[in-house]
Design an enzyme around this catalytic site. Structure first.
Site, short mmCIF file in Angstrom:
data_model
loop_
_atom_site.label_atom_id
_atom_site.label_comp_id
_atom_site.label_asym_id
_atom_site.label_seq_id
_atom_site.Cartn_x
_atom_site.Cartn_y
_atom_site.Cartn_z
NE ARG A 1 85.02 -80.51 -84.20
CZ ARG A 1 84.43 -81.61 -83.97
NH1 ARG A 1 84.81 -82.27 -85.04
NH2 ARG A 1 83.57 -81.87 -82.90
CE LYS B 1 75.55 -77.01 -78.33
NZ LYS B 1 76.27 -78.09 -78.55
N1 BES Z 1 80.13 -76.91 -77.10
C1 BES Z 1 79.54 -78.34 -77.54
C2 BES Z 1 80.45 -79.37 -76.69
C3 BES Z 1 79.76 -79.42 -75.36
C4 BES Z 1 78.65 -80.44 -74.99
C5 BES Z 1 80.18 -78.71 -74.38
C6 BES Z 1 78.29 -80.60 -73.88
C7 BES Z 1 79.63 -78.75 -73.16
C8 BES Z 1 78.69 -79.92 -72.93
C9 BES Z 1 80.25 -78.41 -78.94
O1 BES Z 1 80.50 -77.05 -79.61
C10 BES Z 1 79.57 -79.48 -79.68
O2 BES Z 1 78.39 -78.91 -79.85
N2 BES Z 1 80.04 -80.41 -80.30
C11 BES Z 1 79.30 -81.34 -80.83
C12 BES Z 1 79.93 -81.86 -81.86
C13 BES Z 1 79.32 -82.75 -83.05
C14 BES Z 1 78.40 -81.83 -83.82
C15 BES Z 1 80.41 -83.30 -83.93
C16 BES Z 1 78.80 -82.55 -79.98
O3 BES Z 1 79.47 -82.92 -78.96
O4 BES Z 1 77.82 -82.99 -80.08
MN MN Z 2 78.64 -76.56 -80.66
#
Ligand code: BES
Ligand code: MN
Ligand code: ZN
Length: 507
Positions: free
Chosen positions: A363, A283
Site C-alpha cells: 500500500r 515474515k
Molecule cells: N505481500 C503480502 C500479501 C500476501 C500474502 C501476498 C500472501 C500473497 C500471499 C503483503 O505485503 C503483506 O505482507 N500483507 C500483510 C499485511 C499486514 C501486515 C497488515 C498481510 O497480509 O499479512
Molecule cells: Mn508485505
C-alpha cells in the site's frame, strides 16, 4: 508455440492429435441415467469415429474430462482426443478456453508436439468468442514454470491449430483468433515475469524487461530510480526501498493512440515488490519463498499494456509499476517511523503515514503510484496488487477481490469479467474501515488491526485515489496456483491481465 487458424475438411487433417469438444446432455437423474455426451461438431467423419466409444458410457463429457482414441477410423489424424465441456447448459466460451488448455496439457507430457482443435459448433456458443477463447486457453495451457531446470522436461508445444469448417465466417473467426493469440501471449508474458525468482528479477531487471517489451510493441516508456523518487517526493514508495541494496524502479509506460486527444485517460498502477521479506516486521520462514510473486500486480499491468499496445483501443492509457524489494537492514524503515507520501499537488503537503508494520509495504508503494498516475493526467484509476493475505481468508482461493469508489466504473469492470472469465468479487469500502487506519501521530497508519484486513488496506489506497474513479484489485489469493489443473500448470496464473484489458477496451 506457433498458432494458426485454418479452415478444412476434418477427415483429411494429418496430425498427431485432433481434439474435439463434447457436452454432457444428460438431464435425467437417478441410478439408471446413462451419460449422454454429444460432440460439438457437425463433421460426420469425426462423429462416426467416436460414436461407438461415446455410446459405451465410460465418458461423461464432464468439464475437462478427456478420452483418447488411437488411429480413429475414417480420419487421417493419428489420435482423436475428446475433451468435455461439462453440462450443456453451462458450456460457455470460458469452458472452451479451459478445454483448449486441457488438450494442450494432455499432449505435452506425452511428447505430442502439435494439437489441432476443432472449434465447437453449437447454437449456444458464440463462434468468434470460442475461437478467441481457444487461442487463449491453448497458449495459457502451454506454459510451464520449470524454466530453470537444467534439463527441461516439458518443452513448449510446437504448434496449435484451431480448425473450423470451410463454411464458417472466416473473417470473423480469424480476427477473434488473432485477438486471442495476443491476449494469451500477454498473459504468459506476465506469468513468466511472476515466475522469476527474486535474485534474477530485481526491480532494475523488471524495469529492463518492461522497457524491452515496450520497445517491441511501440509503447512510450521511462524507467526511473532513486533520484526521481526523491524529486517527486515519493516518501512512501522510497520508505520500502530504503532497506534494500537494490534500487527501486518506477516504470512508466504510455499508450497514446493517434488522433485521440481528449476523453478519459486510464491509469493502471501495479505493485511490483520483487521480493517481500516483510522488512523489519519480518515474515516467518514458512512459505516465504512465495514472496517472489509479490510483483504479480505490476506484472499484470505490464501484460495488459502489451495487449493494449497490440490491440489498439481508442483510449489513452498510462501504466505505472512501483518496483522495490522489501528487506530488513540497518537502513530499513522501522515500525513507528512516520513517512510523508507524495503530495497530491505542489502547493499541498504530502499525507503522513505512521508505519505500524513494515510488512504492509504494498500500500505504501501504491500510494505514491496512484498519486503519480493522477499527476500524469489519469482520470480513471485501476490498481492490481498481491496486497493482503486477508483477501484469501475472506474469499478463499476462488475469487480475487475488487473494490471501487464509483459504481459506474465498477460496472464496466463487471462487464469486462464476462469476457475475461476471471472471477473477482466486489468487496466493501466504508468510513468505518477508514476509521480503523487513523493514526494518533499523523494522518493515517499502514495497518488497521486484525479484522477486515483487505478492506482497511483498500481504504488506505482510497486515501490516495481520493475522488478519482478507482478500482482496486487484490489478487494475493489467486496470483499463484498451488495445485495444477487440467488446463493450467501450477505456479503463476497471470490473473487480472485479461480483465484489466477488457475494462480498458470498454472506454
Ligand atoms: N505481500 C503480502 C500479501 C500476501 C500474502 C501476498 C500472501 C500473497 C500471499 C503483503 O505485503 C503483506 O505482507 N500483507 C500483510 C499485511 C499486514 C501486515 C497488515 C498481510 O497480509 O499479512
Ligand atoms: Mn508485505
Ligand atoms: Zn507484499
Amino acid at each position: 508455440m506457433k498458432t494458426e487458424l485454418s479452415f478444412a475438411n476434418f477427415a483429411e487433417i494429418e496430425t498427431e492429435l485432433l481434439a474435439v469438444l463434447a457436452i454432457d446432455t444428460q438431464t435425467a437423474k437417478g441410478a439408471d441415467a446413462k451419460p449422454a455426451p454429444v460432440l460439438l461438431t457437425t463433421d460426420e467423419a469425426v462423429n462416426a469415429a467416436a460414436a461407438a466409444v461415446l455410446a459405451g458410457g465410460e465418458f461423461k463429457a464432464g468439464a475437462n474430462e478427456t478420452l483418447l482414441l488411437h488411429t480413429p477410423a475414417g480420419l487421417k489424424a493419428k489420435r482423436l482426443l475428446v475433451v468435455g465441456l461439462g453440462k450443456a447448459a453451462k458450456a460457455t466460451p470460458h469452458s472452451v478456453r479451459n478445454a483448449a488448455g486441457t488438450a494442450v496439457r494432455f499432449a505435452k507430457p506425452r511428447g505430442i508436439r502439435e494439437v489441432v482443435l476443432a472449434l465447437p459448433v453449437a447454437d449456444t456458443l458464440d463462434a468468434a468468442a470460442s475461437a478467441r477463447a481457444a487461442a487463449e486457453g491453448a497458449l495459457v495451457g502451454d506454459f510451464d514454470p520449470d524454466t530453470y531446470r537444467s534439463e527441461r522436461k516439458d518443452v513448449s508445444m510446437q504448434k496449435f491449430t484451431a480448425i473450423a469448417a470451410e463454411s464458417a465466417d472466416q473473417a470473423a473467426l480469424g480476427a477473434a483468433f488473432a485477438e486471442g493469440v495476443i491476449v494469451g501471449e500477454s498473459q504468459n508474458f506476465t506469468r513468466a515475469l511472476v515466475n522469476e525468482p527474486g535474485n534474477k528479477l530485481t526491480p532494475t531487471v523488471l524495469g529492463q524487461r518492461a522497457a524491452e517489451m515496450a520497445q517491441a510493441v511501440s509503447l512510450n516508456w521511462e524507467v526511473h530510480s532513486t533520484e526521481k523518487l526523491h524529486e517527486l517526493k515519493m516518501g512512501a514508495f522510497w520508505s520500502v526501498s530504503q532497506g534494500s541494496e537494490e534500487p527501486p524502479a518506477l516504470i512508466v509506460l504510455k499508450y497514446e493512440p493517434e488522433g485521440v486527444v481528449d476523453g478519459p485517460v486510464l491509469g493502471l498502477v501495479g505493485k511490483g515488490i520483487t521480493f517481500d521479506t516483510g522488512g523489519i516486521s519480518i515474515k516467518p520462514a514458512d512459505n516465504m519463498e512465495k514472496m517472489k510473486y509479490d510483483m504479480a500486480g505490476g506484472a499484470a499491468m505490464l501484460g495488459a499494456m502489451r495487449a493494449i499496445a497490440l490491440l489498439k483501443p481508442k483510449v489513452r492509457v498510462i501504466g505505472i509499476v512501483c518496483a522495490a524489494e522489501n528487506m530488513p537492514d540497518g537502513k530499513a524503515q522501522k515500525p513507528g517511523d512516520v513517512q510523508t507520501a507524495m503530495p497530491a499537488a505542489a502547493d499541498k503537503p504530502g499525507k503522513t503515514i505512521e508505519i505500524i508494520n513494515t510488512d504492509a509495504e504494498g500500500r505504501l508503494v501504491l500510494a505514491d503510484g496512484l498519486t503519480y498516475a493522477k499527476q500524469l493526467g489519469a482520470t480513471h484509476l485501476i490498481d492490481a496488487a498481491t496486497l493482503t493475505g486477508a483477501i484469501g481468508v475472506a474469499l478463499g482461493l476462488v475469487n480475487a477481490g475488487a473494490f471501487a469508489n464509483d459504481d459506474a466504473t465498477y460496472e464496466k469492470f463487471a462487464e469486462a469479467l464476462k469476457i475475461s472469465g476471471e472471477k473477482f468479487w466486489r468487496m466493501p469500502l466504508g468510513d468505518e474501515y477508514a476509521d480503523q487506519i487513523k493514526s494518533d501521530i499523523g494522518d493515517i497508519k499502514n495497518t488497521g488491526g486484525r479484522y477486515g484486513g483487505a478492506c482497511t488496506a483498500a481504504e488506505f489506497l482510497h486515501v490516495f485515489a481520493e475522488e478519482t474513479p478507482w478500482i482496486h484489485l487484490d489478487i494475493a489469493g489467486l496470483a499463484w496456483i498451488d495445485e495444477a489443473r487440467p488446463y493450467i500448470a501450477k505456479g503463476p496464473s497471470g490473473i487480472a491481465v485479461r480483465s484489466i484489458l477488457e475494462w480498458v477496451r470498454s472506454y
